[in-house]
Write a protein that holds these residues in place. Structure first.
Motif, PDB file in Angstrom:
ATOM      1  N   ILE A   1      10.181  61.185   0.595  1.00  0.00           N
ATOM      2  CA  ILE A   1      11.101  61.964  -0.236  1.00  0.00           C
ATOM      3  C   ILE A   1      11.418  61.181  -1.495  1.00  0.00           C
TER       4      ILE A   1
ATOM      5  N   LEU B   1      18.184  67.646   4.477  1.00  0.00           N
ATOM      6  CA  LEU B   1      17.444  67.297   3.267  1.00  0.00           C
ATOM      7  C   LEU B   1      18.410  67.226   2.088  1.00  0.00           C
TER       8      LEU B   1
ATOM      9  N   GLY C   1      11.503  71.505   3.066  1.00  0.00           N
ATOM     10  CA  GLY C   1      10.817  70.245   3.305  1.00  0.00           C
ATOM     11  C   GLY C   1      10.053  70.167   4.604  1.00  0.00           C
TER      12      GLY C   1
ATOM     13  N   LEU D   1       8.377  66.169  -2.423  1.00  0.00           N
ATOM     14  CA  LEU D   1       8.194  65.965  -0.989  1.00  0.00           C
ATOM     15  C   LEU D   1       6.704  65.778  -0.718  1.00  0.00           C
TER      16      LEU D   1
END
Length: 307
Positions: A130, A64, A111, A71
């Motif tokens: 994202i 990530l 995430g 998110l």
């Protein structure tokens, strides 16, 4: 030849020093650009990829980026507002639930999405969106499958249940492999192979009808697939993009549908097994331990490729 002419041919010590300084700076710049690590691609791993009802599934996010702002997780393959499960805002550390939220989902700080007490309706695809500070939004997909404990995928498997085996324990890029289906219905109308767990046409790899005694291949697989009427599928020149879940579905004359699922992992060439031994790759003529249907025929749109 005059002294001035000699000076034009042979550079002075000062000029040599300036040249070496420029060359050193260029060399350092090139080495820096070559050796700096490239940005790793964001991927999602379903743990486990095949779960039993009641278990917890983690859609684990790898790599990530650090500059993430928001998110958002969704059910299905599209980031639709009506399919939004939950949104996590990094700056405020706040969670906003969406229409698809069922109180069993939680977005973790890294995430990842954790889903508790999964059921068969949770099977399928999920989408992570994202939003970062330096680029436009990025979309990544994941999937997993949930089966009933009565079906017994792991510990409650019955002799009559359909299963799939792969022709070698470890699969590497460019290998030729066979995905073998066992315990298909005795009175069978046809079967189909799909990439993933959903029986959608655009995920179909191949299908066979015993009524017409013919097979059809999905267009992306014309050059790499041969199907056999015993449910087996020969897969040539596999790549890492071929990793994932594969489903074999069969329908009997009494219109009962059965299915089996395989989680295929394709490794990079040269990677080692756990015992540091390179596993022996078996050829496509591999014969499984279990008995396959006698007199089976195979169908393709091309010759078997040579390795």
């Amino acid at each position: 030849m005059s002294t001035q002419d000699i000076d034009l041919i042979f550079p002075s010590n000062t000029e040599i020093s300036m040249f070496m300084d420029c060359f050193s700076s260029l060399l350092v710049s090139l080495l820096t650009s070559w050796l700096l690590p490239t940005t790793a691609q964001v991927t999602i791993e379903a743990v486990p990829p095949i779960a039993v009802e009641g278990e917890t599934v983690l859609l684990f996010v790898h790599n990530l980026p650090e500059n993430v702002q928001v998110l958002s997780w969704y059910t299905g393959l599209a980031a639709l507002k009506s399919c939004e499960i939950e949104r996590y805002v990094i700056a405020t550390k706040s969670h906003e639930v969406g229409p698809a939220y069922s109180s069993r989902e939680t977005i973790l700080r890294n995430g990842s999405l954790m889903i508790k007490s999964v059921n068969k309706k949770d099977s399928g695809y999920y989408t992570l969106k994202i939003l970062s500070t330096t680029s436009s939004s990025e979309i990544i997909h994941a999937e997993f499958f949930v089966h009933s404990p009565l079906l017994g995928y792991k510990t409650h498997r019955t002799p009559s249940q359909m299963t799939i085996e792969v022709s070698q324990s470890r699969v590497f890029e460019t290998d030729h492999i066979i995905l073998v289906g066992y315990n298909l219905p005795e009175k069978i109308l046809g079967f189909a192979w799909h990439k993933g767990v959903l029986p959608l046409d655009h995920f179909k790899i191949a299908s066979h009808s015993f009524i017409t005694n013919s097979s059809m291949l999905g267009s992306p697989y014309h050059q790499r697939i041969i199907t056999c009427d015993d449910g087996s599928m020969m897969f040539f020149n596999v790549t890492q993009k071929d990793s994932g879940l594969y489903t074999l579905r069969a329908i009997s004359v009494d219109l009962v549908t059965e299915w089996a699922i395989l989680d295929l992992r394709v490794n990079k060439p040269g990677s080692q097994a756990s015992n540091n031994q390179a596993p022996e790759s078996k050829p496509v003529t591999w014969t499984p331990k279990k008995q396959r249907r006698k007199g089976s025929k195979c169908y393709s749109l091309r010759r078997v490729p040579n390795k």
